[in-house]
Enzyme design. Structure first.
Site, short mmCIF file in Angstrom:
data_model
loop_
_atom_site.label_atom_id
_atom_site.label_comp_id
_atom_site.label_asym_id
_atom_site.label_seq_id
_atom_site.Cartn_x
_atom_site.Cartn_y
_atom_site.Cartn_z
N GLY A 42 0.94 -1.07 0.00
CA GLY A 42 -0.04 0.07 0.07
C GLY A 42 1.01 1.37 0.05
O GLY A 42 0.22 2.26 -0.33
N CYS B 209 1.10 6.26 0.68
CA CYS B 209 -0.34 6.78 0.52
C CYS B 209 -1.02 6.19 1.47
O CYS B 209 -1.73 6.79 2.20
CB CYS B 209 -0.96 6.39 -1.07
SG CYS B 209 -2.60 6.88 -1.13
N GLY C 207 2.55 24.37 -0.19
CA GLY C 207 2.10 23.52 -1.30
C GLY C 207 1.07 22.66 -0.77
O GLY C 207 0.42 23.00 0.52
N ILE D 205 0.78 19.45 0.84
CA ILE D 205 1.23 18.88 2.08
C ILE D 205 0.93 19.80 3.29
O ILE D 205 0.70 19.77 4.40
CB ILE D 205 2.27 17.99 2.24
CG1 ILE D 205 2.36 16.86 1.21
CG2 ILE D 205 2.77 17.62 3.63
CD1 ILE D 205 3.60 16.19 0.92
N GLU E 35 6.54 30.32 2.96
CA GLU E 35 6.60 29.78 1.50
C GLU E 35 7.49 30.76 0.61
O GLU E 35 7.17 31.83 0.64
CB GLU E 35 5.09 29.75 0.91
CG GLU E 35 5.13 29.45 -0.57
CD GLU E 35 5.83 28.31 -0.96
OE1 GLU E 35 7.00 28.35 -1.70
OE2 GLU E 35 5.58 27.04 -0.74
N HIS F 257 -30.47 19.19 -7.82
CA HIS F 257 -30.55 20.36 -7.12
C HIS F 257 -31.17 20.06 -6.05
O HIS F 257 -32.06 19.32 -5.70
CB HIS F 257 -31.58 21.47 -7.91
CG HIS F 257 -31.92 22.53 -7.15
ND1 HIS F 257 -31.02 23.66 -6.70
CD2 HIS F 257 -33.19 22.85 -6.19
CE1 HIS F 257 -31.93 24.39 -6.13
NE2 HIS F 257 -32.94 23.88 -5.67
#
Length: 462
Positions: free
Chosen positions: A43, A46, A181, A183, A202, A439
């Site tokens: 796995g 992820c 970003g 994460i 950043e 709707h």
């Protein structure tokens, strides 16, 4: 786990993450014999250390916010606190159930599972703890790791990566998130909802800088409203330990102090010391270079997932794994269009996008050939019910198909499936406008956006 039984397999896969296990399952369906090798859990990142556990945290964070804000819906409730032991038990329960399900899928005659550290030692051979496994075809699917900045040492306690953050048994009182970003903004969103004081640093001029510029602006507006601090266009310079945590210095000498610093500056390819270069495989900054059919140019060796330059997304690796299995089986699958892969950021508000941003569309086709339209969620009934703000932005080629769909707001991740069909089937706005959207749903906002772009706006608000 099964052990090597000798002989030659049709396919040997090094790495059992999203790309590796998808290739194994599809190859087995196509009657190919498979050896699936990994030294960690099936796995990959992820399932165990990435997408799934972080989204469980984000859902818990959503529950915290809903409890805190319940009175505006006429519900009286008090948020007593965050029980991280309980949150982690919930998170680990989700991972455990999915892991058991995957283990069940992989237990089949055509797939031999081999637990151990594998290394490519020949163009058709992987060595695992001294035993050699031979394959007529090889897939390299060794995934990625959390990167850091040169000189910035990860200690796992005060300076941490996302893997460490997922194991925290407490909510930090304050946190610096280095990187705005996907994460970075997701963890900032979680920690703020849990009650921490958060500051994002950043170096690029905006948060989620790979998204359309209008999306970035909306995320920044929402974060200001949530009192998530951020400093963009401010390169990181250094970090020092203090009595109670860390002190980060950014360009211009400004400092920020917090209990922990999360390093979220992207992920590097896990290709070091695995024998790739020795067998003639070309690496660029650690990434495996392939052609459009994911072949490395060496023997019958392919590469998949995060080690291949491009979007580092589990569903990209998953699709590539299926592609390679079908390629090896001689089915000649269509080449995967990287631009046609959906992208989602699960912070609050959610971001979901497909195709080209406005800037890239104008660069590719010319500014005079591209039309855009922003549909404000203020005109959507379900958005009003949810008390969310945001928009759906469409990018189209004049007299041509849709080039991009960009969405921000509550539950926008659930709309990206239709957006993917619209982009990948090269639909014209007028064609999408003919479809009937239920709707009241958030999905209806997508339909209203296309009605407006087709010249018949109904619930369009500026």
């Amino acid at each position: 786990m099964s052990q090597p039984n000798g002989g030659t397999f049709d396919l040997v896969i090094l790495g059992a993450g999203s790309g590796g296990y998808a290739a194994a399952l599809r190859a087995a369906e196509l009657n190919l014999s498979v050896a699936l090798i990994d030294e960690a859990e099936w796995g990959g990142t992820c399932l165990h250390r990435g997408c799934v556990p972080t989204k469980a945290l984000l859902h818990a964070a959503e529950i915290a916010d809903q409890t805190r804000e319940s009175e505006q819906f006429g519900i009286k409730a008090d948020l007593v606190g965050i029980d991280m032991a309980g949150v982690n038990a919930y998170k680990e329960g989700v991972v455990s159930r999915l892991y058991k399900g995957l283990q069940g899928l992989l237990k089949q005659d055509k797939i031999t599972q081999i637990a151990g550290h594998g290394k490519l030692v020949a163009k058709d051979t992987v060595e695992v703890d001294g035993q050699r496994i031979t394959g007529r075809n090889i897939i390299l699917a060794t995934g990625s790791y959390s990167r850091t900045i040169p000189g910035l040492e990860i200690d796992g306690t005060r300076v941490i990566t996302s893997e460490h953050a997922l194991k925290l048994d407490r909510v930090p009182s304050s946190a610096i998130v280095l990187g705005g970003g996907v994460i970075g903004v997701e963890f900032a969103s979680v920690w703020k909802s849990f009650g921490a004081d958060v500051t994002i640093i950043e170096a690029l001029p905006r948060l989620v800088a790979l998204e359309d510029e209008d999306i970035s602006k909306q995320v920044e507006r929402a974060f200001r409203k949530r009192k998530i601090n951020f400093k963009v266009g401010k390169p990181f310079e250094k970090v020092e330990h203090t009595e109670n945590g860390v002190r980060a210095t950014i360009a211009g000498g400004e400092t920020v102090e917090a209990e922990v610093l999360l390093v979220a500056v992207g992920r590097g390819a896990r290709t070091s010391d695995l024998g790739y270069e020795e067998q003639g495989i070309t690496l660029d900054r650690g990434f495996v270079i392939t052609n459009e059919r994911l072949h490395t140019g060496v023997g019958n060796i392919y590469a998949v997932g995060d080690i291949v330059p491009g979007l580092q997304l589990a569903h990209r690796g998953f699709a590539q794994g299926i592609f390679i299995a079908e390629e090896i089986a001689g089915l000649h699958p269509a080449v995967i269009d990287e631009t046609g892969i959906p992208r989602v950021t699960y912070c609050d508000p959610e971001v979901a996008s497909m195709g080209l941003t406005e800037a890239k569309a104008k660069q590719q086709y010319g500014a005079d050939k591209v039309t855009t339209y922003n549909y404000n969620l203020g005109g959507n009934g379900k958005s009003q019910i949810l008390k969310t703000q945001g928009f759906v932005k469409l990018v189209r080629l004049n007299d041509g198909p849709v080039l991009g769909v960009h969405m921000v707001g509550a539950r926008m991740s659930e709309q990206v499936g239709e957006a993917q069909l619209i982009y990948n089937w090269e639909a014209f706005p007028e064609e999408v406008a003919q479809l009937v959207h239920a709707h009241p749903t958030q999905n209806e906002a997508l339909g209203e956006a296309f009605l407006a772009l087709s010249g018949k706006p109904l619930h369009a608000h500026s």
